[in-house]
Write an enzyme that holds these catalytic residues in place. Structure first.
Site, PDB file in Angstrom:
ATOM      1  NE  ARG A   1      -3.651  -2.475   0.270  1.00  0.00           N
ATOM      2  CZ  ARG A   1      -3.393  -3.674  -0.259  1.00  0.00           C
ATOM      3  NH1 ARG A   1      -2.304  -3.837  -1.009  1.00  0.00           N
ATOM      4  NH2 ARG A   1      -4.205  -4.684  -0.071  1.00  0.00           N
TER       5      ARG A   1
ATOM      6  CB  SER B   1      -9.219  -1.463   4.397  1.00  0.00           C
ATOM      7  OG  SER B   1      -9.804  -2.725   4.148  1.00  0.00           O
TER       8      SER B   1
ATOM      9  CD  GLU C   1      -5.524  -0.089   3.007  1.00  0.00           C
ATOM     10  OE1 GLU C   1      -6.269   0.261   2.065  1.00  0.00           O
ATOM     11  OE2 GLU C   1      -5.368  -1.270   3.346  1.00  0.00           O
TER      12      GLU C   1
END
Length: 320
Positions: free
Chosen positions: A183, A232, A302
């Site tokens: 990520r 998320s 994130e």
């Protein structure tokens, strides 16, 4: 986090009239998946790539001090209630090209929704990108954060990317120009993705379509898809899951204002339509603090938290 910067929000970003949309003080809540946040000082939705290039060149000459933020489907950002300073370039619905190249590669525009990219690849008989159907953003956003789902990530598929820099210059780059992590993507400064070429494997179109349906059924069963969210919130720590840690800290179902850590999936923060960005950010920070206090684990978001708190005139920008 970058230092706060004051700008003249009344200054115009361009000297010319673009062919696309350019408006001042545009509410951004409707352009994000969390459905919260204040207005953009200026919102620019270019008509096409040429309009984007011309606009950035004009901006670089006329208002280089004005910050530029690129926004796709707004699924990986929390825009604070005071809104975003400077120029917001909105690519959702723009740069949405999709083409099959020589039967093994896909050319995809940065403004194309990931779900559309997955379905197109399956129809073309190319497999390996089905996981993109579960990513609620654009191809450009997926490239910017190395988005992934169900064990797949986008950058292992990338053959090349197209970018535009702050002066409107176009570039073609390869994965070697970037540092890619979980990520995380780091590359040339002040460049934004305009598209990419993915290399996939030849497969059965019907099998690819079935796989997408299976993944989406699984996603629907496990995630609170009927409520506004960003997907998320936190990256999974090494050898663990953010949802498990948040739940183990006793935070599942915790509410603040109209926002809630989802009772269905503890790595989601949702609301019923009445939340403020400040409510969501409070839950995000509280979950970080509690998991750190109880387990000694620093959860990394994130989602990017951007913009001004309500009632302020200066902007703060950066990753939470």
């Amino acid at each position: 986090m970058m230092a706060a910067r004051a700008v003249d929000s009344m200054a115009t970003p361009f000297t010319r009239e673009p062919r696309g949309r350019l408006e001042a003080r545009v509410p951004l809540a409707g352009l994000t998946s969390w459905r919260v946040g204040g207005p953009a000082d200026w919102l620019f939705q270019p008509a096409d790539l040429d309009d984007l290039v011309e606009g950035l060149r004009d901006h670089a000459d006329h208002a280089p001090q004005m910050p530029v933020t690129f926004l796709g489907l707004g699924s990986n950002v929390l825009i604070r209630d005071g809104g975003l300073e400077g120029l917001v370039v909105h690519l959702s619905g723009v740069l949405n090209e999709r083409r099959s190249l020589d039967g093994e590669r896909l050319l995809l525009g940065a403004g194309l929704a990931c779900a559309q990219a997955a379905r197109f690849g399956a129809r073309e008989g190319l497999v390996g990108a089905e996981f993109l159907a579960g990513i609620p953003g654009t191809v450009g956003g997926a490239l910017a954060m190395n988005a992934g789902a169900w064990g797949g990530e986008i950058w292992p598929l990338v053959e090349s990317v197209a970018t535009v820099d702050a002066r409107g210059e176009l570039h073609t780059r390869t994965p070697a120009d970037y540092t890619i992590g979980y990520r995380s993507v780091r590359g040339p400064a002040d460049e934004w993705f305009t598209g990419c070429v993915l290399r996939l494997a030849v497969g059965d179109p019907e099998a690819g379509t079935r796989r997408i349906r299976e993944l989406l059924r699984e996603r629907s069963a496990k995630q609170p898809l009927g409520l506004p969210s960003c997907g998320s919130v936190f990256r999974n720590p090494e050898s663990d899951h953010a949802a498990r840690l948040v739940e183990a800290a006793g935070l599942k179902g915790l509410r603040h204002g109209a926002a809630e850590i989802s009772p269905k999936h503890a790595n989601f923060i949702t609301h019923d339509g009445a939340a403020r960005a400040a409510d969501i950010e409070w839950l995000l920070r509280h979950a970080q603090a509690e998991v750190q206090r109880r387990f000694g684990v620093q959860l990394e978001p994130e989602v990017r938290v951007l913009g001004r708190p309500a009632g302020t005139n200066e902007a703060s920008e950066g990753t939470a």
